[in-house]
Design a protein around this motif. Structure first.
Motif, PDB file in Angstrom:
ATOM      1  N   ARG A  25       0.833  -1.214   0.000  1.00 51.12           N
ATOM      2  CA  ARG A  25       0.000   0.000   0.000  1.00 51.12           C
ATOM      3  C   ARG A  25       0.861   1.254   0.000  1.00 51.12           C
ATOM      4  O   ARG A  25       0.572   2.228  -0.696  1.00 51.12           O
ATOM      5  CB  ARG A  25      -0.932   0.001   1.209  1.00 51.12           C
ATOM      6  CG  ARG A  25      -2.092  -0.949   1.071  1.00 51.12           C
ATOM      7  CD  ARG A  25      -3.056  -0.839   2.233  1.00 51.12           C
ATOM      8  NE  ARG A  25      -4.089  -1.856   2.116  1.00 51.12           N
ATOM      9  CZ  ARG A  25      -4.591  -2.531   3.124  1.00 51.12           C
ATOM     10  NH1 ARG A  25      -4.186  -2.291   4.358  1.00 51.12           N
ATOM     11  NH2 ARG A  25      -5.519  -3.438   2.928  1.00 51.12           N
ATOM     12  N   LYS A  26       1.919   1.239   0.806  1.00 53.35           N
ATOM     13  CA  LYS A  26       2.817   2.405   0.868  1.00 53.35           C
ATOM     14  C   LYS A  26       3.500   2.634  -0.482  1.00 53.35           C
ATOM     15  O   LYS A  26       3.591   3.768  -0.955  1.00 53.35           O
ATOM     16  CB  LYS A  26       3.869   2.194   1.970  1.00 53.35           C
ATOM     17  CG  LYS A  26       4.775   3.371   2.177  1.00 53.35           C
ATOM     18  CD  LYS A  26       5.703   3.138   3.365  1.00 53.35           C
ATOM     19  CE  LYS A  26       6.572   4.361   3.618  1.00 53.35           C
ATOM     20  NZ  LYS A  26       7.476   4.142   4.761  1.00 53.35           N
ATOM     21  N   LEU A  27       3.958   1.566  -1.115  1.00 56.02           N
ATOM     22  CA  LEU A  27       4.598   1.689  -2.424  1.00 56.02           C
ATOM     23  C   LEU A  27       3.603   2.152  -3.484  1.00 56.02           C
ATOM     24  O   LEU A  27       3.958   2.929  -4.383  1.00 56.02           O
ATOM     25  CB  LEU A  27       5.232   0.352  -2.827  1.00 56.02           C
ATOM     26  CG  LEU A  27       6.437  -0.082  -1.994  1.00 56.02           C
ATOM     27  CD1 LEU A  27       6.809  -1.530  -2.302  1.00 56.02           C
ATOM     28  CD2 LEU A  27       7.618   0.850  -2.223  1.00 56.02           C
ATOM     29  N   GLU A  28       2.364   1.719  -3.368  1.00 58.07           N
ATOM     30  CA  GLU A  28       1.325   2.164  -4.307  1.00 58.07           C
ATOM     31  C   GLU A  28       1.031   3.651  -4.099  1.00 58.07           C
ATOM     32  O   GLU A  28       0.958   4.422  -5.056  1.00 58.07           O
ATOM     33  CB  GLU A  28       0.062   1.330  -4.123  1.00 58.07           C
ATOM     34  CG  GLU A  28      -0.999   1.631  -5.152  1.00 58.07           C
ATOM     35  CD  GLU A  28      -2.234   0.761  -5.008  1.00 58.07           C
ATOM     36  OE1 GLU A  28      -3.091   0.846  -5.895  1.00 58.07           O
ATOM     37  OE2 GLU A  28      -2.355   0.011  -4.019  1.00 58.07           O
ATOM     38  N   THR A  29       0.889   4.074  -2.850  1.00 55.59           N
ATOM     39  CA  THR A  29       0.636   5.483  -2.536  1.00 55.59           C
ATOM     40  C   THR A  29       1.769   6.369  -3.035  1.00 55.59           C
ATOM     41  O   THR A  29       1.540   7.480  -3.513  1.00 55.59           O
ATOM     42  CB  THR A  29       0.451   5.665  -1.011  1.00 55.59           C
ATOM     43  OG1 THR A  29      -0.674   4.880  -0.603  1.00 55.59           O
ATOM     44  CG2 THR A  29       0.226   7.109  -0.639  1.00 55.59           C
ATOM     45  N   ALA A  30       2.996   5.863  -2.971  1.00 57.72           N
ATOM     46  CA  ALA A  30       4.168   6.627  -3.401  1.00 57.72           C
ATOM     47  C   ALA A  30       4.337   6.634  -4.918  1.00 57.72           C
ATOM     48  O   ALA A  30       5.221   7.303  -5.446  1.00 57.72           O
ATOM     49  CB  ALA A  30       5.421   6.063  -2.745  1.00 57.72           C
ATOM     50  N   GLY A  31       3.503   5.875  -5.640  1.00 58.90           N
ATOM     51  CA  GLY A  31       3.596   5.850  -7.094  1.00 58.90           C
ATOM     52  C   GLY A  31       4.692   4.946  -7.630  1.00 58.90           C
ATOM     53  O   GLY A  31       5.112   5.081  -8.774  1.00 58.90           O
ATOM     54  N   ILE A  32       5.136   3.997  -6.828  1.00 56.74           N
ATOM     55  CA  ILE A  32       6.195   3.071  -7.232  1.00 56.74           C
ATOM     56  C   ILE A  32       5.604   1.777  -7.777  1.00 56.74           C
ATOM     57  O   ILE A  32       6.165   1.149  -8.664  1.00 56.74           O
ATOM     58  CB  ILE A  32       7.127   2.794  -6.025  1.00 56.74           C
ATOM     59  CG1 ILE A  32       7.851   4.089  -5.655  1.00 56.74           C
ATOM     60  CG2 ILE A  32       8.105   1.667  -6.301  1.00 56.74           C
ATOM     61  CD1 ILE A  32       8.557   4.048  -4.330  1.00 56.74           C
ATOM     62  N   VAL A  33       4.446   1.406  -7.249  1.00 57.48           N
ATOM     63  CA  VAL A  33       3.753   0.176  -7.626  1.00 57.48           C
ATOM     64  C   VAL A  33       2.318   0.527  -7.996  1.00 57.48           C
ATOM     65  O   VAL A  33       1.735   1.453  -7.432  1.00 57.48           O
ATOM     66  CB  VAL A  33       3.767  -0.815  -6.431  1.00 57.48           C
ATOM     67  CG1 VAL A  33       2.835  -1.980  -6.651  1.00 57.48           C
ATOM     68  CG2 VAL A  33       5.177  -1.303  -6.151  1.00 57.48           C
ATOM     69  N   ARG A  34       1.772  -0.209  -8.967  1.00 56.76           N
ATOM     70  CA  ARG A  34       0.344  -0.079  -9.276  1.00 56.76           C
ATOM     71  C   ARG A  34      -0.283  -1.467  -9.230  1.00 56.76           C
ATOM     72  O   ARG A  34       0.376  -2.463  -9.512  1.00 56.76           O
ATOM     73  CB  ARG A  34       0.116   0.599 -10.614  1.00 56.76           C
ATOM     74  CG  ARG A  34       0.618  -0.150 -11.790  1.00 56.76           C
ATOM     75  CD  ARG A  34       0.369   0.585 -13.116  1.00 56.76           C
ATOM     76  NE  ARG A  34       1.178   0.030 -14.169  1.00 56.76           N
ATOM     77  CZ  ARG A  34       0.956  -1.129 -14.772  1.00 56.76           C
ATOM     78  NH1 ARG A  34      -0.075  -1.869 -14.423  1.00 56.76           N
ATOM     79  NH2 ARG A  34       1.756  -1.554 -15.722  1.00 56.76           N
TER      80      ARG A  34
END
Length: 146
Positions: free
Chosen positions: A57-66
């Motif tokens: 979730r943190k990586l998704e929020t940061a725009g690193i993962v979708r």
């Protein structure tokens, strides 16, 4: 933190707030390897499921993962690196190379072959002159105080 602490402004510290935790980097490693599904990421990293969920979730929020839905019933997702996430593959390649040289010199656990056909030997160079960064970079800017 001590009362007289005055932490240096630094993009390294800022980046570590997003990716500077073991499980986050291992998630990115798995995505670089092409592993996309939660269960396989959990198995290959050894991350506890609750921590893995939080990191994704943190990586998704940061725009690193979708996330991409691949099953509606039940809802299941695959994870993919964004462009900014793929840029971190360079960081991981250099980190892996350091680990190969200093921690596993006799038998690196993974070897990568570059498109040129040779074993990958990543090196960080200046985009302008092509010389290795460690050969003479000088810090400037608001965080460069001594």
């Amino acid at each position: 933190m001590p009362k007289d602490a005055d932490p240096r402004e630094c993009s390294i510290a800022d980046a570590l707030q997003v990716i500077g935790e073991r499980w986050s980097l291992l998630v990115i490693r798995e995505l670089v390897y092409g592993v996309r599904r939660f269960d396989a990421i959990a198995r290959n990293t050894g991350a506890p499921r609750d921590i893995l969920t939080t990191r994704l979730r943190k990586l998704e929020t940061a725009g690193i993962v979708r996330r991409e839905l691949y099953s509606e019933r039940p809802a299941r997702y695959e994870y993919h690196l964004t462009e900014s996430g793929w840029e971190l593959s360079d960081v991981l390649a250099v980190l892996m190379s350091w680990g190969d040289r200093h921690l596993n010199p006799d038998d690196p656990p993974v070897r990568w072959t570059h498109v040129c056909g040779e074993r990958l030997r990543p090196q960080v160079v200046c985009a302008c002159c092509g010389r290795p960064v460690r050969d003479g970079a000088t810090p400037t800017g608001r965080g460069a105080r001594t």
